[in-house]
Scaffold this motif. Structure first.
Motif, PDB file in Angstrom:
ATOM      1  N   ARG A   1       0.994  -1.734  -0.072  1.00  0.00           N
ATOM      2  CA  ARG A   1      -0.202   0.185   0.140  1.00  0.00           C
ATOM      3  C   ARG A   1       0.739   1.526  -0.024  1.00  0.00           C
ATOM      4  O   ARG A   1       2.036   1.048  -0.224  1.00  0.00           O
ATOM      5  N   GLY A   2       0.178   2.216  -0.129  1.00  0.00           N
ATOM      6  CA  GLY A   2       0.499   4.011  -0.218  1.00  0.00           C
ATOM      7  C   GLY A   2       0.621   4.390  -1.104  1.00  0.00           C
ATOM      8  O   GLY A   2       0.541   3.516  -1.922  1.00  0.00           O
ATOM      9  N   TYR A   3       1.953   5.119  -2.044  1.00  0.00           N
ATOM     10  CA  TYR A   3       2.129   6.041  -3.246  1.00  0.00           C
ATOM     11  C   TYR A   3       3.592   4.887  -3.707  1.00  0.00           C
ATOM     12  O   TYR A   3       3.540   4.992  -5.256  1.00  0.00           O
ATOM     13  N   GLU A   4       4.180   5.482  -3.170  1.00  0.00           N
ATOM     14  CA  GLU A   4       5.897   5.000  -3.262  1.00  0.00           C
ATOM     15  C   GLU A   4       6.504   4.002  -1.930  1.00  0.00           C
ATOM     16  O   GLU A   4       6.374   4.551  -1.018  1.00  0.00           O
ATOM     17  N   ASN A   5       7.099   2.949  -2.352  1.00  0.00           N
ATOM     18  CA  ASN A   5       7.633   1.997  -1.484  1.00  0.00           C
ATOM     19  C   ASN A   5       8.428   3.095  -0.771  1.00  0.00           C
ATOM     20  O   ASN A   5       8.894   2.207   0.854  1.00  0.00           O
ATOM     21  N   PHE A   6       9.356   3.943  -0.669  1.00  0.00           N
ATOM     22  CA  PHE A   6      10.354   4.711   0.580  1.00  0.00           C
ATOM     23  C   PHE A   6      11.243   5.866  -0.645  1.00  0.00           C
ATOM     24  O   PHE A   6      10.819   5.681  -2.185  1.00  0.00           O
ATOM     25  N   TRP A   7      11.261   6.670  -0.383  1.00  0.00           N
ATOM     26  CA  TRP A   7      12.180   7.941  -0.795  1.00  0.00           C
ATOM     27  C   TRP A   7      13.814   7.489  -0.396  1.00  0.00           C
ATOM     28  O   TRP A   7      14.425   7.321   0.819  1.00  0.00           O
ATOM     29  N   MET A   8      14.247   8.060  -1.133  1.00  0.00           N
ATOM     30  CA  MET A   8      16.060   7.868  -1.389  1.00  0.00           C
ATOM     31  C   MET A   8      16.308   8.830  -1.699  1.00  0.00           C
ATOM     32  O   MET A   8      16.114  10.239  -2.515  1.00  0.00           O
ATOM     33  N   CYS A   9      17.943   9.249  -1.063  1.00  0.00           N
ATOM     34  CA  CYS A   9      18.618  10.676  -1.591  1.00  0.00           C
ATOM     35  C   CYS A   9      19.540  10.085  -2.794  1.00  0.00           C
ATOM     36  O   CYS A   9      20.516   8.976  -3.041  1.00  0.00           O
ATOM     37  N   ARG A  10      19.620  10.367  -3.846  1.00  0.00           N
ATOM     38  CA  ARG A  10      20.161  10.418  -5.193  1.00  0.00           C
ATOM     39  C   ARG A  10      21.748  10.572  -4.970  1.00  0.00           C
ATOM     40  O   ARG A  10      22.041  10.478  -5.812  1.00  0.00           O
ATOM     41  N   ALA A  11      21.628  11.651  -4.270  1.00  0.00           N
ATOM     42  CA  ALA A  11      23.471  12.229  -3.923  1.00  0.00           C
ATOM     43  C   ALA A  11      24.058  10.857  -2.918  1.00  0.00           C
ATOM     44  O   ALA A  11      25.217  10.406  -3.358  1.00  0.00           O
TER      45      ALA A  11
ATOM     46  N   HIS B   1      17.758  15.785  -3.999  1.00  0.00           N
ATOM     47  CA  HIS B   1      17.978  14.992  -4.772  1.00  0.00           C
ATOM     48  C   HIS B   1      17.245  13.856  -4.354  1.00  0.00           C
ATOM     49  O   HIS B   1      17.009  12.277  -4.563  1.00  0.00           O
ATOM     50  N   LEU B   2      15.877  14.422  -3.882  1.00  0.00           N
ATOM     51  CA  LEU B   2      15.458  13.205  -3.122  1.00  0.00           C
ATOM     52  C   LEU B   2      13.571  12.564  -3.980  1.00  0.00           C
ATOM     53  O   LEU B   2      13.208  13.548  -4.756  1.00  0.00           O
ATOM     54  N   ARG B   3      13.803  10.879  -3.965  1.00  0.00           N
ATOM     55  CA  ARG B   3      13.549  10.556  -5.887  1.00  0.00           C
ATOM     56  C   ARG B   3      12.775   9.140  -4.528  1.00  0.00           C
ATOM     57  O   ARG B   3      13.145   8.215  -3.893  1.00  0.00           O
ATOM     58  N   GLY B   4      11.078   9.602  -5.001  1.00  0.00           N
ATOM     59  CA  GLY B   4      10.630   8.092  -4.606  1.00  0.00           C
ATOM     60  C   GLY B   4      10.643   6.930  -5.223  1.00  0.00           C
ATOM     61  O   GLY B   4      11.518   7.214  -6.271  1.00  0.00           O
ATOM     62  N   VAL B   5      11.075   5.275  -4.565  1.00  0.00           N
ATOM     63  CA  VAL B   5      11.053   4.849  -5.336  1.00  0.00           C
ATOM     64  C   VAL B   5      10.201   3.059  -4.844  1.00  0.00           C
ATOM     65  O   VAL B   5       9.889   2.884  -3.933  1.00  0.00           O
ATOM     66  N   GLY B   6       9.769   2.944  -6.304  1.00  0.00           N
ATOM     67  CA  GLY B   6       8.897   1.851  -5.925  1.00  0.00           C
ATOM     68  C   GLY B   6       7.275   2.290  -5.788  1.00  0.00           C
ATOM     69  O   GLY B   6       6.914   3.531  -6.255  1.00  0.00           O
ATOM     70  N   GLU B   7       6.363   0.983  -6.379  1.00  0.00           N
ATOM     71  CA  GLU B   7       4.545   2.075  -6.601  1.00  0.00           C
ATOM     72  C   GLU B   7       4.209   0.886  -5.042  1.00  0.00           C
ATOM     73  O   GLU B   7       4.504   0.028  -5.277  1.00  0.00           O
ATOM     74  N   GLY B   8       2.741   1.582  -5.264  1.00  0.00           N
ATOM     75  CA  GLY B   8       2.194   1.264  -4.291  1.00  0.00           C
ATOM     76  C   GLY B   8       0.643   0.958  -4.517  1.00  0.00           C
ATOM     77  O   GLY B   8       1.078   1.958  -5.874  1.00  0.00           O
ATOM     78  N   THR B   9      -0.233   0.269  -3.898  1.00  0.00           N
ATOM     79  CA  THR B   9      -2.050   0.450  -4.527  1.00  0.00           C
ATOM     80  C   THR B   9      -2.199   2.002  -5.021  1.00  0.00           C
ATOM     81  O   THR B   9      -2.798   2.341  -6.108  1.00  0.00           O
ATOM     82  N   GLU B  10      -1.380   3.008  -4.057  1.00  0.00           N
ATOM     83  CA  GLU B  10      -2.208   3.774  -4.348  1.00  0.00           C
ATOM     84  C   GLU B  10      -1.806   4.889  -5.626  1.00  0.00           C
ATOM     85  O   GLU B  10      -3.021   5.591  -6.149  1.00  0.00           O
ATOM     86  N   GLN B  11      -0.701   4.830  -5.696  1.00  0.00           N
ATOM     87  CA  GLN B  11       0.549   5.042  -7.242  1.00  0.00           C
ATOM     88  C   GLN B  11      -0.458   4.889  -8.567  1.00  0.00           C
ATOM     89  O   GLN B  11      -1.243   4.777  -9.759  1.00  0.00           O
ATOM     90  N   VAL B  12      -0.857   3.024  -8.422  1.00  0.00           N
ATOM     91  CA  VAL B  12      -1.874   2.178  -9.397  1.00  0.00           C
ATOM     92  C   VAL B  12      -2.530   2.783  -9.937  1.00  0.00           C
ATOM     93  O   VAL B  12      -3.441   2.945 -10.474  1.00  0.00           O
TER      94      VAL B  12
END
Length: 756
Positions: free
Chosen positions: A464-474, A519-530
């Protein structure tokens, strides 16, 4: 009054305590005690043979005139307490609501129970209890409420006091109506029969001629019964029906493909048990499965059904449990804790979807309802039917060894075939698209075709959720929970990063807390994003998302499922709660967006759970006359759990998986006990388990650990595990020789399913 040291168990993380209580107080009655400065409810467990030398407090009150639990259920409580390493008081709230209190002024043959209490005639009360368990009608007001507050229906009863010389004509009408009815009537019926107003009842009550009480035992849930469908059993169903002998203990594993009619077999067996004046206990794994099932049961057995699950309010729980104690319901259907419902004279137990992990409690006491249901059937000397399209490997192996009787349903009803299952290799999709996609082209095309035909689709993503986690690309760090050793999940609708373990949440930061980079960006998708993606692709489609975020309000899950069954939804999106036992007549397409997601967990049951989930969700397609189609998107198309689910081949999967289990010494070929320690530091948790390990003196065990838990920190507490492998007898001997302190840092999970 003679007071003797008596052991009292409390539903607290405490060992049994010793209080002074009346001599002869029966074991199993509830009492009120003072614990430091607060009042607590306790369970009397008999005289203490070695009381402490300290000054003892007396108990403050005796709540039950005799044990309210049926004797066979008390036997099950004793077994469960020994097996799972808990106290009977920890199990008691699963059987009796704490607010359910007997009425001491209830009368038998004109003598209130309080009369025997005041004489300390506990032997007389114990005899009354034995008679009451055989015939609750001898104490009809035992569980009525003297106070008129709260839910329930009000009953008016004659007190038996002599009539005064003069009563008004209106009062006489009331008294005569009550006498004609045998001394008691429901308040609305009495007012109508006597043709008087409430003031007349009030005057009679003040004069002591009548008493008004709440009858909570009549508070059944108001359910609309659907039409009872008459179904002619096919040959396989009839064979399964005849194989279950009522009146004797036996474990039967009913394995049938999804949609093969297992419920019809359960209903036919229940009908036979009820016809023999026995009662039925029916367990289901999820609250969402009770609504539709209850309408069928009410249609088949009107007025004879009670229900229990966490979605009921206190009044409903109180009312239905009281119905059970007064034998007012012949069939009780519920989720995990219903296995301890106070139902007498059980003639049949049904455990539907017996493989489901939700039957195992992950909170103390960590019972497994399926296993306790088998023990309860043995105590009640009745058959139990475990049903599933994908049985647990423990049950399957027991059937292969002859300990369970295997019953098979290989066919769906005439004209209904198993769905066509297809694999989409996401590696190929990525190479062609040069990016990750949520819906692969074959699934996109199938969705469009399904909507064009006016049929339904279901998309499963078990996150569930929109993205599984947020990660710093830097710097590469993920935003984690400050209290748990997991990452935070992004919920776009609430604009929150949320921990799914402790509930901590925070607004997403604009820059990385570690390096300061933006440079924070979400990774993965959850049901909310689908769901959002689908609304962009199919703007006219009616889309419904069902997961833990959208079903928090009471009744929301049932309402969503009913809307889908009625054809008011075009695309269902959700987590695994959609995979279990639901029937959607117009559902023809099922898409699993990441079929191998569950395989990435470090758990020996990962393959089994993935196979079960995929097979179960595939079974939602094509359950009526319409042909079904299933598309599995996966990065591991050659994994056995995927390939056997593709072929809907349970026996093939079991034959492939069981040799690995046997070679590694895992269930069903050995039993497990998981000892968990929680402490403020990892070292403290490790030392607690190491000290326990050093004390172990039972041969025939394999000990693994202490090791970090899969999630080493939850709610600021560090967690370590110690895993014991061995026979059930050896593990029970460990518990007997090395009992745990209920309030200590080490706890036991017998037959664990989760290792996180």
């Amino acid at each position: 009054m003679a007071l003797v040291p008596t052991r009292i168990q409390l539903n607290r993380p405490l060992p049994p305590l010793t209080y002074l209580a009346p001599e002869g107080l029966p074991e199993g009655v509830r009492v009120r005690v003072r614990l430091r400065t607060t009042a607590a409810m306790g369970l009397a467990m008999g005289p203490d043979p070695a009381p402490p030398a300290a000054r003892l407090r007396p108990i403050e009150g005796i709540l039950d005139p005799f044990p309210l639990l049926p004797p066979k259920l008390r036997e099950l409580h004793r077994f469960a307490a020994r097996y799972y390493g808990c106290l009977e008081a920890h199990l008691l709230p699963l059987s009796l609501p704490q607010a359910l209190l007997p009425h001491w002024e209830a009368e038998e043959d004109g003598q209130p129970l309080s009369f025997h209490r005041d004489r300390e005639a506990w032997d007389v009360l114990a005899e009354r209890g034995e008679v009451w368990h055989r015939d609750p009608a001898i104490l009809p007001t035992l569980l009525h409420r003297a106070a008129l507050r709260g839910v329930g229906l009000t009953e008016v009863r004659l007190t038996g006091a002599p009539h005064p010389p003069r009563v008004t004509p209106a009062q006489a009408k009331v008294l005569l109506a009550l006498e004609d009815a045998g001394g008691a009537l429901m308040e609305p019926e009495l007012l109508e029969a006597a043709g008087v107003g409430m003031s007349v009842l009030g005057t009679l009550e003040k004069r002591g001629l009548v008493v008004r009480m709440k009858r909570v035992d009549l508070l059944a849930q108001r359910r609309e019964a659907g039409a009872d469908r008459t179904v002619t059993l096919n040959e396989e169903q009839r064979a399964a029906l005849e194989a279950v002998a009522l009146g004797t203990f036996g474990v039967h594993l009913l394995q049938g493909v999804t949609g093969s009619g297992k419920t019809e077999v359960y209903l036919a067996l229940a009908e036979r048990a009820l016809a023999a004046n026995r009662r039925v206990l029916w367990l289901v794994p999820e609250i969402g499965l009770t609504g539709r099932l209850l309408s069928r049961l009410e249609a088949r057995f009107p007025g004879r059904v009670a229900v229990g699950h966490a979605g009921l309010n206190a009044g409903e729980k109180h009312g239905d449990v009281t119905r059970l104690l007064f034998n007012g319901a012949s069939l009780f259907v519920g989720v995990r804790n219903a296995v301890l419902a106070p139902l007498r004279d059980i003639g049949l137990i049904v455990v539907d979807e017996e493989h489901e992990g939700s039957y195992k409690s992950e909170e103390h006491p960590r019972i497994h309802a399926r296993d306790l249901a088998i023990k309860r059937a043995q105590i009640e000397d009745c058959p139990i039917v475990l049903g599933s399209a994908t049985p647990s490997l423990e049950s399957w192996q027991a059937a292969q060894e002859g300990r369970y009787r295997l019953l098979r349903l290989r066919q769906r009803p005439a004209g209904i075939t198993l769905p066509k299952v297809e694999i989409v290799d996401l590696r190929d999709v990525y190479r062609e698209a040069r990016r990750k996609v949520i819906l692969a082209p074959p699934l996109m095309q199938a969705l469009g075709e399904t909507l064009t035909r006016g049929e339904q689709a279901l998309l499963l993503l078990n996150r569930r959720g929109y993205e599984n986690f947020w990660m710093c690309r830097a710097c590469g760090k993920a935003l984690g929970c400050p209290h748990c050793a997991i990452s935070l999940t992004y919920h776009r609708g609430d604009f929150r990063l949320r921990c799914h373990l402790c509930g901590h949440e925070t607004a997403p930061p604009e820059a990385c807390p570690d390096c300061g980079a933006e440079h924070l960006r979400g990774v993965g998708e959850g049901t909310e994003q689908v769901e959002e993606h689908l609304r962009q692709l199919f703007p006219s489609a009616r889309i419904l998302r069902l997961d833990r975020d959208t079903t928090r309000r009471r009744g929301s899950l049932e309402a969503g499922l009913l809307a889908a069954e009625a054809g008011q939804v075009d695309i269902l999106v959700g987590t695994q709660m959609l995979a279990k036992g639901h029937t959607f007549p117009r559902l023809t397409l099922v898409g699993v967006l990441n079929a191998d997601q569950g395989l990435k967990v470090a758990d020996f049951r990962a393959s089994e759970r993935t196979f079960q989930l995929l097979t179960q969700v595939a079974g939602r397609a094509g359950r009526a006359e319409l042909a079904g189609r299933v598309i599995l998107q996966t990065y591991s198309p050659d994994h056995p759990a995927i390939t056997f689910a593709l072929a809907q081949d349970f026996e093939g999967f079991a034959a492939s998986e069981l040799p690995f289990r046997e070679g590694l010494g895992y269930p069903p070929f050995t039993a497990l006990s998981l000892y968990r320690a929680e402490a403020d530091t990892p070292r403290q948790a490790h030392e607690a388990l190491e000290a326990f390990r050093q004390r172990l003196s039972v041969p025939g065990l394999r000990v693994l650990g202490p090791l970090e838990a899969g999630v080493p920190r939850v709610r600021d507490r560090w967690r370590m595990h110690l895993l014991l492998k061995g026979g059930r007898g050896a593990l029970s001997e460990v518990l007997r020789r090395h009992p745990l302190d209920p309030g200590g840092s080490v706890s036991l999970d017998r037959d664990p399913l989760q290792f996180g």
